[in-house]
Every structure is written in structure tokens, then in C-alpha cells.
Enzyme design. Structure first.
Site, PDB file in Angstrom:
ATOM      1  N   LYS A  67       2.415  -8.247   5.722  1.00 14.56           N
ATOM      2  CA  LYS A  67       1.853  -9.583   5.992  1.00 14.56           C
ATOM      3  C   LYS A  67       1.162 -10.160   4.763  1.00 14.56           C
ATOM      4  O   LYS A  67       1.376 -11.327   4.408  1.00 14.56           O
ATOM      5  CB  LYS A  67       0.878  -9.472   7.172  1.00 14.56           C
ATOM      6  CG  LYS A  67       0.302 -10.783   7.641  1.00 14.56           C
ATOM      7  CD  LYS A  67      -0.419 -10.632   8.974  1.00 14.56           C
ATOM      8  CE  LYS A  67      -1.663  -9.789   8.894  1.00 14.56           C
ATOM      9  NZ  LYS A  67      -1.505  -8.377   9.126  1.00 14.56           N
ATOM     10  N   THR A  69       1.699  -9.301   1.653  1.00 15.34           N
ATOM     11  CA  THR A  69       2.732  -9.513   0.634  1.00 15.34           C
ATOM     12  C   THR A  69       3.432 -10.850   0.857  1.00 15.34           C
ATOM     13  O   THR A  69       3.668 -11.611  -0.091  1.00 15.34           O
ATOM     14  CB  THR A  69       3.746  -8.357   0.667  1.00 15.34           C
ATOM     15  OG1 THR A  69       3.047  -7.123   0.473  1.00 15.34           O
ATOM     16  CG2 THR A  69       4.796  -8.514  -0.411  1.00 15.34           C
ATOM     17  N   ARG A  90      -8.540 -11.689   3.276  1.00 17.18           N
ATOM     18  CA  ARG A  90      -9.690 -10.822   3.537  1.00 17.18           C
ATOM     19  C   ARG A  90      -9.867  -9.810   2.406  1.00 17.18           C
ATOM     20  O   ARG A  90      -8.926  -9.506   1.682  1.00 17.18           O
ATOM     21  CB  ARG A  90      -9.492 -10.062   4.848  1.00 17.18           C
ATOM     22  CG  ARG A  90      -9.426 -10.949   6.083  1.00 17.18           C
ATOM     23  CD  ARG A  90      -9.095 -10.149   7.318  1.00 17.18           C
ATOM     24  NE  ARG A  90      -7.801  -9.490   7.184  1.00 17.18           N
ATOM     25  CZ  ARG A  90      -7.454  -8.398   7.836  1.00 17.18           C
ATOM     26  NH1 ARG A  90      -8.292  -7.807   8.657  1.00 17.18           N
ATOM     27  NH2 ARG A  90      -6.249  -7.872   7.674  1.00 17.18           N
ATOM     28  N   LYS A 101      -3.340   3.756   4.309  1.00 14.47           N
ATOM     29  CA  LYS A 101      -2.331   2.902   3.695  1.00 14.47           C
ATOM     30  C   LYS A 101      -2.568   2.577   2.228  1.00 14.47           C
ATOM     31  O   LYS A 101      -1.796   1.826   1.630  1.00 14.47           O
ATOM     32  CB  LYS A 101      -2.195   1.600   4.487  1.00 14.47           C
ATOM     33  CG  LYS A 101      -3.433   0.705   4.465  1.00 14.47           C
ATOM     34  CD  LYS A 101      -3.158  -0.586   5.235  1.00 14.47           C
ATOM     35  CE  LYS A 101      -4.302  -1.552   5.076  1.00 14.47           C
ATOM     36  NZ  LYS A 101      -4.049  -2.831   5.732  1.00 14.47           N
ATOM     37  N   ALA A 269      -9.360  -6.461  12.686  1.00 17.60           N
ATOM     38  CA  ALA A 269      -8.939  -7.248  13.844  1.00 17.60           C
ATOM     39  C   ALA A 269      -8.838  -6.417  15.115  1.00 17.60           C
ATOM     40  O   ALA A 269      -8.796  -6.967  16.206  1.00 17.60           O
ATOM     41  CB  ALA A 269      -7.599  -7.916  13.564  1.00 17.60           C
ATOM     42  N   PHE A 297      -3.755  -7.509  11.477  1.00 20.15           N
ATOM     43  CA  PHE A 297      -2.860  -6.828  12.412  1.00 20.15           C
ATOM     44  C   PHE A 297      -1.905  -7.814  13.079  1.00 20.15           C
ATOM     45  O   PHE A 297      -1.542  -8.822  12.497  1.00 20.15           O
ATOM     46  CB  PHE A 297      -3.654  -5.993  13.416  1.00 20.15           C
ATOM     47  CG  PHE A 297      -4.368  -4.826  12.791  1.00 20.15           C
ATOM     48  CD1 PHE A 297      -3.674  -3.927  11.997  1.00 20.15           C
ATOM     49  CD2 PHE A 297      -5.727  -4.630  12.960  1.00 20.15           C
ATOM     50  CE1 PHE A 297      -4.318  -2.837  11.403  1.00 20.15           C
ATOM     51  CE2 PHE A 297      -6.382  -3.554  12.376  1.00 20.15           C
ATOM     52  CZ  PHE A 297      -5.671  -2.659  11.594  1.00 20.15           C
ATOM     53  N   PHE A 377      13.372  -5.645   2.993  1.00 23.07           N
ATOM     54  CA  PHE A 377      13.289  -4.340   2.341  1.00 23.07           C
ATOM     55  C   PHE A 377      14.651  -4.024   1.737  1.00 23.07           C
ATOM     56  O   PHE A 377      15.683  -4.503   2.211  1.00 23.07           O
ATOM     57  CB  PHE A 377      12.895  -3.255   3.346  1.00 23.07           C
ATOM     58  CG  PHE A 377      11.414  -3.147   3.605  1.00 23.07           C
ATOM     59  CD1 PHE A 377      10.714  -1.987   3.260  1.00 23.07           C
ATOM     60  CD2 PHE A 377      10.704  -4.181   4.184  1.00 23.07           C
ATOM     61  CE1 PHE A 377       9.356  -1.871   3.496  1.00 23.07           C
ATOM     62  CE2 PHE A 377       9.346  -4.076   4.421  1.00 23.07           C
ATOM     63  CZ  PHE A 377       8.669  -2.918   4.075  1.00 23.07           C
ATOM     64  N   TRP A 405       8.720  -9.053  -2.256  1.00 28.22           N
ATOM     65  CA  TRP A 405       8.297  -7.836  -2.959  1.00 28.22           C
ATOM     66  C   TRP A 405       9.040  -7.739  -4.294  1.00 28.22           C
ATOM     67  O   TRP A 405       8.443  -7.437  -5.327  1.00 28.22           O
ATOM     68  CB  TRP A 405       8.576  -6.599  -2.112  1.00 28.22           C
ATOM     69  CG  TRP A 405       7.935  -5.346  -2.661  1.00 28.22           C
ATOM     70  CD1 TRP A 405       6.729  -4.813  -2.292  1.00 28.22           C
ATOM     71  CD2 TRP A 405       8.450  -4.498  -3.700  1.00 28.22           C
ATOM     72  NE1 TRP A 405       6.458  -3.687  -3.026  1.00 28.22           N
ATOM     73  CE2 TRP A 405       7.501  -3.466  -3.902  1.00 28.22           C
ATOM     74  CE3 TRP A 405       9.603  -4.504  -4.480  1.00 28.22           C
ATOM     75  CZ2 TRP A 405       7.680  -2.460  -4.843  1.00 28.22           C
ATOM     76  CZ3 TRP A 405       9.781  -3.497  -5.434  1.00 28.22           C
ATOM     77  CH2 TRP A 405       8.828  -2.486  -5.594  1.00 28.22           C
TER      78      TRP A 405
END
Length: 551
Positions: A67, A69, A90, A101, A269, A297, A377, A405
């Protein structure tokens, strides 16, 4: 190439140049080195009526959704289209950075930089919040020790200590043991800093006066007669406020493509309201034609709270909502194991699409234009990408592939053009619930209309609190649901789009300073734990000061 390596090879512009690009003079910022700054408040209004774009997503999975990215890449795409753009995100918490992560500043060629600073100590906002929170804890316990003039019941203290790292050993502790000079023994516990009410207040306060007012309203506990006691009654509103004086100012950085980015505030969240600060978003709207922000999230948590808790304070509703999904994650929601996600599987994708379908329907329910961003991806096949687009379009939802990406903003040009088009559509925002609805009505509307559940079961404590809150006049506040992020239900294993389930509310927590009541559901925790192999295990610092392993 790893994200951190891409970030470390980037050539950043000096922050004064980024400020100028955003429309800020050198007198309007306070520099924290060459590449970070605080924005002085207030930021002067201009004649712009900037568009607001909210980026949200499906329920997260171990496969990744990206999200942040997509938010960064989409913002860079707007910049490439010569639109004056600001991204408002944020701040990362050290808990997830060191835990599951790693970094939280986007990825690949769609990142905000300096990523190491942002992910670690940044400008000290998290430390200020931790210090302010724990100063209040110390003052509460000192008040009890020094005679307890307010008659606080030490069994009914609501205010917890915090730490900005996942530490399960601190969830439930006993303090004050060791003799009469060590304080009054009582049970206590630690939350993670981003779950602190002070974080929520920082992210909802409109200025210093509002910050102080909200801090004064915090309920720290109850008396022996079960009357609420506030920070204002304790007499320390000013002391707690001054510790947050600098943290209240939004932080200015940049993307790899030099788009201005305001990164400020970071409530989770799943246990808080999950949005960056009102001040950061307002600043973006004052400066730019397009402000892109995200909510934490999935759309069932962050976006719902953005629309029902943040929007009334912000005074601006999104012009378009972008729902991020990946082929990989949807295949997991369709039952595909993580170790087989590289295999083409249209049937698993179709089954998992139900999760995306529900989130899109939820966002449309607010009567705001919605577009799906398919975050690409390298393992995605052409057949899978085409199939997902067709599934979305069969429901009347525009869906575009974003290869951000690998390509940065260039990979989201078509998405940006579509979002820009949707921003021009007129819409009449429709909130989920009315302010006059009571707490039970609000909870049940969230559960049945957003989650897709059938009913709500309240624990004995929650039922008692509903009666008490009505007596105290707290029964019409907004509701902030604390729920697992992995499922629409309160069972993290119920992936996809479960239906007709029951949500279990075990307890309510009044957050009068923030202006809402938290409903704790299922087994959700306000202090996470570290995984078996934390991300921290891969991190290192070379002798010449180069960081590695940070995502």
C-alpha cells in the site's frame, strides 16, 4: 537489488529545495540535517482547493500488498504529469520495523527517503510520545504515593505505560514492589507507543490549543466511587503538552523522485485509528493540487476509521479512494499456500477476489469514486493480471496495473490519469453512522455493513460498560474498533470474505482526549510480540556506519 540498497544509492535533494517545491519558504521549516525538516505551524492558507486521494487495501497477508509503495509511486506519477503533489504518510513504528516486516517507507523505486532515518529515530516524534506517556504514568503513581488526594482506585487505573517495540513480557506487570519507599504496588501493563491515546491525540489535534484541550480530557482512571478522573484534574495538562510541542509539527522529506512527502504520526489501525495526522493532511491540501494519503491495514480498519473518525475533524472527504490488491495476496485469500504463490492459479485468484470485492463495495458505500490498483509483482503472469482486471471490471470497478516497485512513478501513469479523472466526479459523501447513534448502534453498523458479520456478542464487562458510559454521557462518541487486520472477522484465520459471523466485543476503553471509544474484539493485543525470527536478526551496522538488512 534490495530496497535499502536502492535508497542508499539515491541522490537526494536538499530539504530546502523540497520545501520550495512544496511551496514552503526556508523560514517555514526547521531543518533536521540536510534531508529532513519540521514544518512550522500554522501553514498559511492559499487559494487552492486541493484534491484528496485515500489509498487503502485488501486485508494484509504474508504475500504482501504494498500500500505504501503504491501511494508513493502514484504520487510520483502525479508529479510526472506536472501536477503539484504532496504525499502524506504515517511514521513507522520500531515494533514492526524490528519485528515482522522490516522497514515501512515503500519499496523498490517507490520509496520515501532517507529511509533509514525515517524507519529508526527520524525526528524524535516516537520518543517524545513515549516520554510524554510515561511521564503521565509516573505522575499518576506519584499522586497515589503522595496521599492520593483524588482518591484514585489503584485497581481501576486505565492509563498504561508504553514502549515503541514489540515486547510481550510487558503486557501485564506489577509495579511498586520492594518496600514502602518504592511506591504503591499495583497491576499495570505496557502498550506499544503507537497504541497510546497520546498518539491518537497528536494525529487529531488541529493546533496547540486543541492538543492541550484533548490531553486535559484524557481519563486516567476512576475513583473508589467509580467517578472518572482526568489529566486536567491531576493538574499536569501543561507538562504533558510541552513534551509534545515539537512532535506536533509535521515532518517533511522526499521520495526517490523528489516529490515532497509529509510523514507524521503513526497510530496502528488494528488497535487505534490508523491514520497520519490531521495537520499533515491539511498541510498537504493547502500546498498541493493533489494530496495522497493512506490508512493502515485493510479498508475494513484504516479506511473506515479515516472516513468515520478522521474526516469529521479534517473537514474534507476523499475525492477518490484507491484500493490496493496484489495477485499474490488474493491467491492466498483464495486458499493458495505461500510457498506456491509463483504458480499461475486463476481459480485461487477468483476465490480470493471475494476479499477485494467486499472492500470495494464497502468504500463505494460511502459514495466516493473507487479504483483498484493492482500492485504488480514479478511473479504475476499476464493471464492472472488480465483475469483480475476482468473480475473488477465485471463489477463496474476500474482496475489498473501499477508496476511501481520496478518503475517508480512511470509504472503508475495510467493509474494517476484515471484517479485524476475520478477526482473530478461530483459525489455526496455518506457516513456510515450518524453522530446521534449510540455506541451499540455504531458497533453493529460497522460489523454488519463493513465486516459482513451477522451479529455482535458483548462480554460481561462490555455490557456493564455500555450502561456506565451512557450514565457518564459517553454513549454517542465515535467507535474505534480494535480487531485483527488479517480478516474481516475477529478470527485471523478466516481469510477471504467470510459471512454471517459473530464479532465478540470483550471490553470498551474510553479515549475522551482522542474523542472516541475503543472496542476491543476477539483476542486483539495492544502490545504485539516479536516473531520467532525477528527482522532485527538480519540487521547490521558496518564499521563505516552503513546500515544493512533494514528491509
Amino acid at each position: 537489488m534490495k530496497d535499502i540498497e536502492i535508497a542508499q544509492q539515491a541522490k537526494m535533494d536538499k530539504i530546502t529545495k523540497i520545501a520550495e517545491k512544496a511551496g514552503l519558504s526556508s523560514d517555514q521549516i526547521e531543518q533536521y540535517g540536510d534531508y529532513k525538516a519540521k514544518i512550522k505551524l500554522p501553514v498559511k492558507e492559499n487559494s487552492k482547493s486541493g484534491k484528496l486521494i485515500l489509498v487503502t487495501s485488501i486485508n494484509p497477508t504474508p504475500a504482501g500488498e504494498g500500500k505504501s509503495t503504491v501511494t508513493v509511486g502514484l504520487g510520483d506519477a502525479f508529479s510526472l504529469l506536472k501536477k503539484k503533489t504532496v504525499i502524506a504518510l504515517r511514521e513507522p513504528s520500531l515494533g514492526p520495523v524490528m519485528g515482522m516486516k522490516g522497514g515501512a517507507t515503500g519499496g523498490g523505486y517507490s520509496q520515501v527517503v532517507p529511509m533509514e532515518d525515517i524507519n529508526l529515530h527520524f525526528t524524535g516524534d516516537m520518543h517524545a510520545l513515549t516520554t510524554a506517556n510515561n511521564t503521565l504514568s509516573a505522575l499518576i503513581d506519584n499522586h497515589i504515593y503522595q496521599g492520593n488526594k483524588l482518591h484514585l482506585d489503584q485497581r481501576r487505573i486505565l492509563w498504561k505505560r508504553v514502549l515503541d517495540i514489540n515486547d510481550r513480557a510487558l503486557r501485564h506487570v506489577v509495579i511498586g514492589i520492594g518496600g514502602p519507599t518504592q511506591g504503591i504496588p499495583r497491576e499495570d501493563g505496557f502498550d506499544i507507543t503507537v497504541a497510546s491515546e497520546l498518539m491518537a491525540i497528536l494525529c487529531l489535534a488541529e493546533d496547540i490549543a486543541d492538543l492541550k484541550k484533548r490531553i486535559g480530557r484524557i481519563v486516567i482512571g476512576y475513583t473508589t466511587d467509580k467517578e472518572p478522573v482526568t489529566v486536567a484534574q491531576l493538574g499536569v495538562t501543561g507538562a504533558i503538552s510541552l513534551l509534545l510541542k515539537d512532535a506536533l509539527k509535521p515532518n517533511l522529506v522526499q521520495t526517490l523522485a523528489h516529490t515532497p512527502a509529509i510523514i507524521h504520526g503513526g497510530p496502528f489501525a488494528n488497535i487505534a485509528h490508523g491514520c497520519n495526522s490531521v495537520l499533515a493532511t491539511q498541510t498537504g491540501l493547502k500546498l498541493a493540487d493533489y494530496t495522497l494519503t493512506e490508512a493502515g491495514f485493510g479498508a475494513d480498519l484504516g479506511a473506515e476509521k479515516f472516513l468515520d473518525i478522521k474526516t469529521p475533524v479534517l473537514g474534507k472527504t476523499p475525492d477518490t479512494i484507491v484500493v490496493v490488491a496484489t495477485v499474490r495476496a488474493l491467491k492466498m485469500h483464495g486458499g493458495k499456500p505461500k510457498n506456491a504463490l509463483k504458480e499461475e492459479d486463476l481459480s485461487a485468484l477468483t476465490a480470493g477476489y471475494a476479499n477485494l470485492q467486499k472492500h470495494v463495495a464497502n468504500m463505494r458505500r460511502y459514495n466516493i469514486p473507487v479504483v483498484v490498483a493492482i500492485n504488480q509483482f514479478s511473479s504475476d503472469t499476464e493471464a492472472e493480471l488480465k483475469h483480475l482486471k476482468e473480475l473488477c471490471e465485471s463489477d463496474g470497478t476500474p482496475a489498473l496495473v501499477a508496476d511501481v516497485w520496478a518503475k517508480g512513478g512511470k509504472g503508475a501513469i495510467e493509474l494517476a490519469e484515471k484517479v485524476s479523472q475520478l477526482c473530478e466526479e461530483k459525489h455526496d459523501f455518506k457516513p456510515l453512522y450518524a453522530p446521534e447513534d449510540d455506541l451499540q448502534e455504531k458497533v453493529e453498523k460497522i460489523v454488519t455493513q463493513i465486516y459482513g458479520g451477522a451479529n455482535v456478542v458483548y462480554g460481561t464487562k462490555a455490557l456493564r460498560q455500555l450502561k456506565d458510559f451512557k450514565t457518564l454521557g459517553w454513549d454517542h462518541l465515535p467507535v474505534c474498533m480494535a480487531k485483527t487486520q488479517y480478516s474481516l472477522s475477529d478470527d485471523p484465520k478466516a481469510i477471504g470474505a467470510p459471512r454471517d459471523f459473530t464479532i465478540h466485543v470483550r471490553e470498551f476503553v474510553p479515549k475522551l482526549g482522542a474523542g472516541f471509544v475503543v472496542a476491543l474484539t476477539g483476542n486483539v493485543l495492544t502490545m504485539p510480540g516479536l516473531p520467532k525470527v525477528p527482522a532485527a536478526n538480519e540487521m547490521n551496522l558496518s564499521n563505516d556506519g552503513i546500515i544493512s538488512g533494514l528491509y
